[in-house]
Design a protein around this motif. Structure first.
Motif, short mmCIF file in Angstrom:
data_model
loop_
_atom_site.label_atom_id
_atom_site.label_comp_id
_atom_site.label_asym_id
_atom_site.label_seq_id
_atom_site.Cartn_x
_atom_site.Cartn_y
_atom_site.Cartn_z
N GLY A 18 0.82 -1.21 0.03
CA GLY A 18 -0.11 -0.01 0.02
C GLY A 18 0.82 1.48 -0.13
O GLY A 18 1.76 1.28 0.78
N ASP B 127 1.19 5.77 0.06
CA ASP B 127 0.86 6.84 0.29
C ASP B 127 0.79 7.68 -1.07
O ASP B 127 -0.21 8.62 -0.90
CB ASP B 127 1.43 7.57 1.39
CG ASP B 127 1.22 6.75 2.80
OD1 ASP B 127 0.10 6.24 3.00
OD2 ASP B 127 2.31 6.52 3.24
N CYS C 179 -2.48 0.35 -6.24
CA CYS C 179 -1.69 0.08 -5.29
C CYS C 179 -1.72 1.06 -4.11
O CYS C 179 -1.33 1.12 -2.74
CB CYS C 179 -0.12 -0.08 -5.60
SG CYS C 179 0.17 -1.68 -6.32
N LYS D 206 -3.15 3.87 -1.27
CA LYS D 206 -4.32 3.50 -0.12
C LYS D 206 -5.20 4.69 -0.60
O LYS D 206 -5.06 5.51 -1.17
CB LYS D 206 -3.72 3.96 1.24
CG LYS D 206 -2.45 2.95 1.40
CD LYS D 206 -1.78 3.29 2.79
CE LYS D 206 -0.64 2.58 3.25
NZ LYS D 206 0.15 3.03 4.33
N GLY E 253 -4.59 8.37 -1.18
CA GLY E 253 -3.31 8.45 -1.58
C GLY E 253 -3.10 9.45 -2.76
O GLY E 253 -4.08 9.53 -3.51
#
Length: 233
Positions: A20, A22, A155, A157, A160
């Motif tokens: 994950g 950001d 991918c 989050k 993000g």
């Protein structure tokens, strides 16, 4: 920090990405050292081998592609990746020239293009679009960008942010369309319009360009466009 040798297309395979992210920054520009080193074959301003591969160990060089492809394939690449209106004339000139002597040098190709189409755009070398098209083609850059954008969106989050710096209209158009999300299907007149489909991302602000101070330090930033998007919850 981890440094990896690879393409944007492989982003989803990285352990850190699968855990994950950001945020993701994709800088789509070619590095100045690559452009300035004639041996890499990217520039029509200095003589060097006609290579153009980002990774010289992978795939066909530009010279190998031009030696093997027929006129239709060459013209299609010049049109798709360079939006070169004279693509067929240039392709025919390449096929005719290689019958007498292989095209293996950057200046050899640049001079051939200039003879074939002359100077049409003030301030721009006639071979600019041809060199851009061949670079994008031999490196599969637009395909890698599409795969990288999809991997980044998957991918990241929720919340993000994705930032993408592009350097020509083909890249920027692709990024803009990806952020906007899927187009609505066309329906026959009189039928109800389908409900809008919300994409995974939302645009954050407008596109950004380099400022006066940055352009003074780095003139190559004149064509850079930055777009930012945030992943929806």
């Amino acid at each position: 920090m981890q440094i990896r040798h690879g393409s944007f297309a492989a982003l989803g395979e990285w352990d850190a990405a699968q855990a994950g992210l950001d945020g993701v920054l994709l800088d789509l520009g070619v590095s100045s050292p690559q452009l300035d080193q004639a041996v890499r074959g990217f520039s029509f301003m200095a003589d060097g081998p006609l290579d153009m591969r980002m990774d010289p160990t992978q795939g066909l060089s530009a010279a190998e592609f031009l030696a093997q492809a027929d006129a239709e394939e060459i013209a299609a690449a010049l049109w798709r990746y360079g939006e070169e209106r004279m693509s067929r004339r240039i392709a025919q000139a390449i096929v005719q020239a290689r019958a007498g002597q292989p095209l293996t040098r950057t200046l050899q190709l640049a001079q051939l293009v200039q003879r074939a189409i002359g100077r049409r755009e003030p301030g721009k070398h006639p071979a600019t679009r041809t060199f851009q098209a061949l670079r994008l083609h031999v490196n599969g850059e637009l395909d890698a960008l599409q795969q990288g954008l999809a991997a980044a969106s998957t991918c990241m989050k929720p919340g993000g942010r994705l930032a993408v710096i592009s350097f020509h209209s083909l890249e920027d158009r692709l990024v803009k369309q990806f952020i906007r999300g899927p187009d609505l299907p066309r329906v026959a007149r009189g039928l109800p319009a389908p409900a809008p489909v919300q994409g995974a991302l939302r645009a954050v602000g407008r596109k950004h360009f380099a400022g006066v101070d940055e352009l003074a330090r780095n003139p190559r930033a004149r064509s850079a466009v930055l777009r930012i998007a945030e992943k929806r919850a």
